[in-house]
Design an enzyme around this catalytic site. Structure first.
Site, PDB file in Angstrom:
ATOM      1  N   HIS A 102      24.323 -93.461 -23.515  1.00 30.80           N
ATOM      2  CA  HIS A 102      24.025 -92.226 -22.797  1.00 30.80           C
ATOM      3  C   HIS A 102      25.195 -91.744 -21.946  1.00 30.80           C
ATOM      4  O   HIS A 102      25.187 -90.596 -21.490  1.00 30.80           O
ATOM      5  CB  HIS A 102      22.790 -92.415 -21.914  1.00 30.80           C
ATOM      6  CG  HIS A 102      21.529 -92.562 -22.692  1.00 30.80           C
ATOM      7  ND1 HIS A 102      20.625 -91.536 -22.861  1.00 30.80           N
ATOM      8  CD2 HIS A 102      21.017 -93.617 -23.377  1.00 30.80           C
ATOM      9  CE1 HIS A 102      19.611 -91.947 -23.607  1.00 30.80           C
ATOM     10  NE2 HIS A 102      19.829 -93.204 -23.928  1.00 30.80           N
TER      11      HIS A 102
ATOM     12  N   ASP B  82      30.699 -86.644 -17.696  1.00 31.93           N
ATOM     13  CA  ASP B  82      29.275 -86.876 -17.875  1.00 31.93           C
ATOM     14  C   ASP B  82      28.969 -87.029 -19.362  1.00 31.93           C
ATOM     15  O   ASP B  82      29.534 -86.294 -20.188  1.00 31.93           O
ATOM     16  CB  ASP B  82      28.467 -85.703 -17.312  1.00 31.93           C
ATOM     17  CG  ASP B  82      27.165 -86.127 -16.679  1.00 31.93           C
ATOM     18  OD1 ASP B  82      26.679 -87.233 -17.001  1.00 31.93           O
ATOM     19  OD2 ASP B  82      26.622 -85.370 -15.858  1.00 31.93           O
TER      20      ASP B  82
END
Length: 467
Positions: free
Chosen positions: A158, A366
């Site tokens: 992730h 991110d």
């Protein structure tokens, strides 16, 4: 889904029912898949015990079975607070300057993953599909293979995968990468992360990348895919129409008192670029005195990982910076930054997003950033706000019609806010529609199909999308 699904992640969040207001992105994404297959969600309970026993806490709620284990305090300190969050997290977010390389951390990380494998293995049935999530669990697949598990297993990361030369600063970096070859499928959020993985395998391991996406090293291979996670768009739109969302929207509009609101929603983390965001906003206030009193920044930043020193320093730094900016520019009727250290349920957030003229999402790095997608989904199609998005968020690969900025540049942030405030309605609609198409088409259900179809050996991401 014919096979039962076993999902493994560090923390297990039981479903909260319809709406799932407080559930994180992973929980919302996976609960439906578990319900469909009568599956199991396995991981750490979040609790500590004096001695690890392997006892499994089983619970069934809203059609999902959770299976959790307690860890010893030393495990929590070395595996979670240590290797996961003080070694891997900063390194994978390009902050090697903050990474701590202590041998005890690595030993604890391996020990806990072995314990997870030992505890999970008896629950695995012959036809189960096993889906392991995130950086806490890199070696779990290898330890399950060592215990005779031959099921198809997938791993999804992730967070970003770092450039291969940066990854080389990790002691035993090759061993970590080798553990991924225990899986049948490895998924990344972005093409950029996938290519960085390819670079490492080719340059450091002498491997090859085949046209079908299979990565081969010697006699071992793994199918590697870029498969970006989405939000549960339909569920979020329903939440955005709820009484709680409408109430939050009206309260924010009343509170704004005619001012334009800029909103940021981020976990308190150095990867999110909060200090840079505040400095960019301050640059705008320095340059444009005419905007004083006409806008404000609402920054929602619930704290996280309070036991880690670097996170304590972030909070102290942001408290100081927001106080300095407000002290320099506020007057008796206006405060330029509203800085809130608490979280809100998704339905209330949806109303807050809708009330905001600008969504400011500026991470320094991110994996994806679902706040960007939620902001888009919450907008009024007839009068949408503008998303300002860091080029270094994974979402930038999909939301290309957002205003993409360099979060390290205060001028870039200030200029983008000015452009968003002045943007004509027609352009706002055009940009929003393009972003919303992506949010709707590549939602969480698409993400699940993308990964699980590959794990089941059926079809590729592109084929799943075309279907």
């Amino acid at each position: 889904m014919s096979s039962r699904l076993i999902i493994v992640s560090n923390r297990v969040q039981p479903p909260t029912g319809e709406g799932g207001g407080n559930q994180g992105g992973l929980a919302v994404a996976l609960s439906a898949a578990l319900r469909e297959s009568s599956g199991i969600w396995f991981g750490w309970s979040g609790e500590a015990t004096e001695q690890f026993t392997g006892h499994i806490n089983l619970r069934r709620a809203f059609g999902v079975t959770t299976a959790t284990v307690d860890l010893e305090e030393q495990d929590v300190d070395e595996y979670y607070n240590g290797y996961a969050n003080r070694t891997l997290w900063p390194l994978f977010h390009y902050r090697v300057d903050l990474a701590e390389f202590e041998s005890g951390f690595a030993e604890g990380y391996e020990r806990v993953n072995r314990r997870f494998a030992e505890t999970l293995q008896p629950l695995v049935e012959e036809d189960d599909l096993i889906w392991v999530h995130d950086y806490h669990m890199f070696p779990l697949g290898r330890f399950l293979r060592d215990r005779g598990v031959r099921n198809r297993m997938g791993f999804f990361l992730h967070i970003p995968w770092p450039p291969y030369r940066l990854l080389m600063s990790l002691p035993d970096h090759r061993e970590l990468v080798e553990t991924l070859f225990a899986y049948d499928v490895v998924g990344f959020q972005t093409q950029d992360s996938l290519e960085a993985f390819h670079d490492y395998v080719v340059h450091e391991m002498g491997g090859t990348v085949e046209e079908n996406g299979r990565v081969v090293v010697g006699d071992r291979s793994v199918l590697a895919r870029a498969c970006p996670i989405g939000i549960d768009t339909d569920n979020f739109l329903e939440a955005a129409r709820s009484p709680a969302a409408l109430d939050a929207f009206q309260r924010m509009r009343d509170s704004a008192n005619g001012r334009d609101m800029i909103v940021g929603v981020d976990r308190l983390d150095y990867s999110k670029g909060l200090q840079e965001r505040f400095l960019g906003y301050e640059r705008l206030l320095q340059q444009e005195e005419g905007l004083h009193g006409s806008l404000f920044l609402l920054q929602i930043a619930p704290p996280s990982r309070a036991d880690v020193q670097s996170y304590q320093e972030i909070r102290a730094g942001l408290d100081s910076l927001s106080g300095r900016i407000n002290g320099a520019y506020a007057d008796v009727e206006w405060v330029p930054i509203r800085y809130v250290n608490r979280g809100y349920p998704r339905d209330r957030l949806a109303g807050i997003y809708r009330a905001a003229r600008i969504g400011l999402v500026t991470p320094l790095r991110d994996g994806m950033n679902l706040v960007a997608k939620e902001y888009i989904a919450a907008q009024d199609p007839d009068d949408p706000g503008v998303l300002i998005l860091s080029r270094f968020a994974g979402a930038a690969e999909q939301l290309t019609e957002a205003l993409l900025i360099n979060p390290h540049s205060p001028e870039d942030i200030a200029d983008a806010i000015q452009k968003a405030l002045a943007m004509p309605l027609a352009e706002r609609k055009t940009r929003w529609r393009a972003c919303m198409d992506s949010v709707e088409q590549q939602d969480v259900m698409w993400w699940r199909r993308c990964f699980l179809s590959a794990l089941a050996g059926e079809e590729t991401c592109a084929q799943a999308d075309a279907a």
